[in-house]
Scaffold this motif. Structure first.
Motif, mmCIF file in Angstrom:
data_model
loop_
_atom_site.group_PDB
_atom_site.id
_atom_site.type_symbol
_atom_site.label_atom_id
_atom_site.label_comp_id
_atom_site.label_asym_id
_atom_site.label_seq_id
_atom_site.Cartn_x
_atom_site.Cartn_y
_atom_site.Cartn_z
ATOM 1 N N VAL A 1 0.819 -1.166 -0.074
ATOM 2 C CA VAL A 1 -0.058 -0.256 0.141
ATOM 3 C C VAL A 1 0.708 1.133 -0.016
ATOM 4 C CG1 VAL A 1 -1.958 1.009 1.028
ATOM 5 C CG2 VAL A 1 -1.650 -1.234 1.298
ATOM 6 N N SER A 2 0.846 2.060 -0.975
ATOM 7 C CA SER A 2 1.518 3.391 -0.894
ATOM 8 C C SER A 2 0.839 4.335 -0.075
ATOM 9 C CB SER A 2 1.304 3.883 -2.484
ATOM 10 O OG SER A 2 0.092 4.410 -2.756
ATOM 11 N N GLU A 3 1.503 5.485 0.229
ATOM 12 C CA GLU A 3 1.174 6.416 1.264
ATOM 13 C C GLU A 3 -0.058 7.253 0.542
ATOM 14 O OE1 GLU A 3 1.070 8.887 4.534
ATOM 15 O OE2 GLU A 3 2.308 7.130 4.076
ATOM 16 N N ASP A 4 -0.159 7.388 -0.604
ATOM 17 C CA ASP A 4 -1.171 8.060 -1.158
ATOM 18 C C ASP A 4 -2.447 6.994 -1.374
ATOM 19 O OD1 ASP A 4 0.073 10.110 -1.832
ATOM 20 O OD2 ASP A 4 0.465 9.882 -4.021
ATOM 21 N N GLN A 5 -2.364 5.824 -1.508
ATOM 22 C CA GLN A 5 -3.484 4.680 -1.333
ATOM 23 C C GLN A 5 -4.035 4.796 0.286
ATOM 24 O OE1 GLN A 5 -4.827 3.609 -3.797
ATOM 25 N NE2 GLN A 5 -6.395 2.460 -2.766
ATOM 26 N N LEU A 6 -3.094 4.845 1.326
ATOM 27 C CA LEU A 6 -3.534 4.768 2.529
ATOM 28 C C LEU A 6 -4.413 6.233 2.877
ATOM 29 C CD1 LEU A 6 -0.330 3.772 4.707
ATOM 30 C CD2 LEU A 6 -2.559 2.652 4.142
ATOM 31 N N ARG A 7 -3.987 7.385 2.363
ATOM 32 C CA ARG A 7 -4.828 8.511 2.565
ATOM 33 C C ARG A 7 -6.165 8.303 1.839
ATOM 34 N NH1 ARG A 7 -2.362 8.316 6.005
ATOM 35 N NH2 ARG A 7 -0.246 8.978 6.326
ATOM 36 N N ARG A 8 -5.995 7.863 0.538
ATOM 37 C CA ARG A 8 -7.407 7.770 0.114
ATOM 38 C C ARG A 8 -8.267 6.763 0.649
ATOM 39 N NH1 ARG A 8 -9.370 8.406 -5.199
ATOM 40 N NH2 ARG A 8 -7.289 9.163 -5.979
ATOM 41 N N ILE A 9 -7.822 5.723 1.333
ATOM 42 C CA ILE A 9 -8.890 4.864 1.933
ATOM 43 C C ILE A 9 -9.146 5.397 3.222
ATOM 44 C CG2 ILE A 9 -8.674 2.708 3.575
ATOM 45 C CD1 ILE A 9 -6.551 1.420 1.437
ATOM 46 N N GLN A 10 -8.287 6.310 3.878
ATOM 47 C CA GLN A 10 -8.908 7.126 5.184
ATOM 48 C C GLN A 10 -10.053 8.148 4.868
ATOM 49 O OE1 GLN A 10 -4.917 8.638 6.331
ATOM 50 N NE2 GLN A 10 -5.304 7.498 8.159
ATOM 51 N N ILE A 11 -9.756 8.615 3.507
ATOM 52 C CA ILE A 11 -10.976 9.707 3.303
ATOM 53 C C ILE A 11 -12.240 8.902 2.626
ATOM 54 C CG2 ILE A 11 -11.580 11.307 1.041
ATOM 55 C CD1 ILE A 11 -8.430 12.163 1.280
ATOM 56 N N ARG A 12 -12.088 7.786 1.978
ATOM 57 C CA ARG A 12 -13.081 7.125 1.862
ATOM 58 C C ARG A 12 -13.799 6.306 2.948
ATOM 59 N NH1 ARG A 12 -11.718 1.935 -1.436
ATOM 60 N NH2 ARG A 12 -10.715 3.712 -2.857
ATOM 61 N N GLU A 13 -13.031 6.111 3.973
ATOM 62 C CA GLU A 13 -13.614 5.503 5.270
ATOM 63 C C GLU A 13 -14.504 6.638 5.873
ATOM 64 O OE1 GLU A 13 -14.042 2.564 6.570
ATOM 65 O OE2 GLU A 13 -13.058 1.451 5.143
ATOM 66 N N THR A 14 -13.850 8.046 5.692
ATOM 67 C CA THR A 14 -14.501 8.909 6.702
ATOM 68 C C THR A 14 -15.973 9.378 5.788
ATOM 69 O OG1 THR A 14 -12.436 9.755 7.154
ATOM 70 C CG2 THR A 14 -14.349 11.309 7.433
ATOM 71 N N ILE A 15 -15.735 9.409 4.531
ATOM 72 C CA ILE A 15 -17.142 9.813 3.664
ATOM 73 C C ILE A 15 -18.200 8.759 4.034
ATOM 74 C CG2 ILE A 15 -18.027 9.855 1.591
ATOM 75 C CD1 ILE A 15 -15.439 10.925 0.575
ATOM 76 N N LEU A 16 -17.879 7.536 4.053
ATOM 77 C CA LEU A 16 -18.944 6.390 4.298
ATOM 78 C C LEU A 16 -19.555 6.557 5.572
ATOM 79 C CD1 LEU A 16 -16.876 3.257 2.963
ATOM 80 C CD2 LEU A 16 -19.034 4.104 2.099
ATOM 81 N N SER A 17 -18.597 6.794 6.598
ATOM 82 C CA SER A 17 -19.241 6.962 7.913
ATOM 83 C C SER A 17 -20.116 8.348 8.122
ATOM 84 C CB SER A 17 -17.971 7.195 8.981
ATOM 85 O OG SER A 17 -17.361 5.858 8.977
ATOM 86 N N HIS A 18 -19.472 9.213 7.250
ATOM 87 C CA HIS A 18 -20.266 10.416 7.511
ATOM 88 C C HIS A 18 -21.545 10.470 6.975
ATOM 89 C CE1 HIS A 18 -20.232 15.057 7.306
ATOM 90 N NE2 HIS A 18 -21.269 14.788 6.308
ATOM 91 N N ILE A 19 -21.729 9.947 5.868
ATOM 92 C CA ILE A 19 -23.104 9.791 5.248
ATOM 93 C C ILE A 19 -23.838 8.705 5.950
ATOM 94 C CG2 ILE A 19 -24.389 8.743 3.251
ATOM 95 C CD1 ILE A 19 -22.009 9.967 1.302
ATOM 96 N N GLU A 20 -23.288 7.764 6.587
ATOM 97 C CA GLU A 20 -24.242 6.825 7.395
ATOM 98 C C GLU A 20 -24.653 7.521 8.511
ATOM 99 O OE1 GLU A 20 -23.812 2.699 9.882
ATOM 100 O OE2 GLU A 20 -22.124 3.511 9.005
ATOM 101 N N ARG A 21 -23.920 8.544 9.282
ATOM 102 C CA ARG A 21 -24.347 8.964 10.472
ATOM 103 C C ARG A 21 -25.225 10.224 9.826
ATOM 104 N NH1 ARG A 21 -25.732 8.133 15.438
ATOM 105 N NH2 ARG A 21 -24.985 9.408 16.952
#
Length: 305
Positions: free
Chosen positions: A179-199
């Motif tokens: 996993v590259s550094e950019d891919q880690l950041r992309r996953i973190q952003i994606r996870e946050t968006i998913l949690s945000h919309i669910e909440r």
């Protein structure tokens, strides 16, 4: 300064005769040597200093302290939730694999996974909703890293996990392999968006606003400026807009929640995020890294609104 309307007296001298109680908000901003001496001219009965970041705690008498936990228990602040994901190596594969979420439906549950895919122009990331029996090797363009029995054996909605025939078990939010550094950041952003919309969907009809924050390491990764001074997205802002658009377009929303769907459609992806940074005199974001305490105090934030 002596004023005629004060009968050639200084206003501060009149106030000082009352021996006032001096209340200073954020005193660390007025702790210069000269200012401290001038404050003595009020001849205060006592001085109350309110701050979360006192410069010199040791020379003052602590009267009351309100920490983060006590403030929450007293219902003085809103609840803050923090979400993380797990990154691990795996001897079963050198390839990349990320389990985004488990999807419930009337039929058997499915899993949303991201993996490497070998296409005509090279290897890229691919996201798919998969079920039991899904073979990563066959669906990745026959990449060798998925050759060792990477076939979905079980999808368990009780603990949000997927198990493969080779014994590898992953939970929602897990990422394994290279996993590259950019891919880690992309996953973190994606996870946050998913949690945000669910909440947000849970609280939308109660009129409660949801905010999600990203603490980032460099302002330029969120916003940059061209030679004419026009702003444009940095890498994190681009990642956010790409992931947000993809998630919203593929979102599984509850049937009948037309009002929330209309709300999402009414906001452009560009207006869904904003930055909270220090700015210069030309109202441009200061492009600095978190390299010292002074810069860290600038609260370099990217917000999802």
């Amino acid at each position: 300064m002596k004023l005629d309307e004060f009968r050639s007296r200084r206003p501060i001298d009149i106030i000082a005769r009352t021996n006032p109680i001096l209340i200073i908000d954020e005193p660390q901003s007025v702790e210069g040597k000269q200012t401290k001496e001038r404050l003595k001219e009020f001849h205060p009965l006592l001085t109350l200093r309110y701050s979360a970041t006192h410069k010199s705690d040791s020379i003052y008498n602590m009267v009351y302290r309100l920490d983060a936990m006590e403030a929450y228990n007293k219902r003085l602040v809103k609840k803050i939730a923090v979400k993380g994901f797990s990154e691990s190596g795996n001897t079963a594969t050198d390839g990349y694999l990320y389990l985004e979420e488990i999807n419930l439906s009337k039929a058997d549950p499915t899993a949303t996974i991201e993996f490497d895919f070998k296409g005509a122009t090279g290897i890229r990331k691919k996201i798919m909703k998969v079920g039991i029996g899904f073979n990563l090797y066959d669906n990745s363009g026959n990449l060798d890293e998925y050759k060792n029995n990477f076939v979905v054996k079980l999808i368990d909605a009780r603990d949000n996990s997927v198990e493969f025939l080779n014994g590898v078990k992953m939970y929602a939010g897990d990422v394994v392999g290279k996993v590259s550094e950019d891919q880690l950041r992309r996953i973190q952003i994606r996870e946050t968006i998913l949690s945000h919309i669910e909440r947000e969907q849970q609280l939308f009809h109660k009129g409660i606003k949801v905010l999600s924050l990203f603490f980032i390491d460099e302002v330029a990764k969120y916003k940059q400026y061209d030679e004419l001074g026009n702003p444009y997205n940095g890498i994190y802002a681009d990642m956010f807009e790409e992931e947000y658009t993809n998630i919203v377009n593929n979102l599984q929303l509850k049937l009948g929640d037309d009002e929330y769907i209309k709300y999402l459609d009414s906001i452009s992806v560009h207006d869904t995020h904003a930055g909270y940074f220090s700015i210069d005199k030309n109202k441009k974001i200061i492009n600095s890294k978190l390299s010292n305490k002074k810069q860290a105090h600038q609260m370099m934030l990217m917000l999802m609104i």
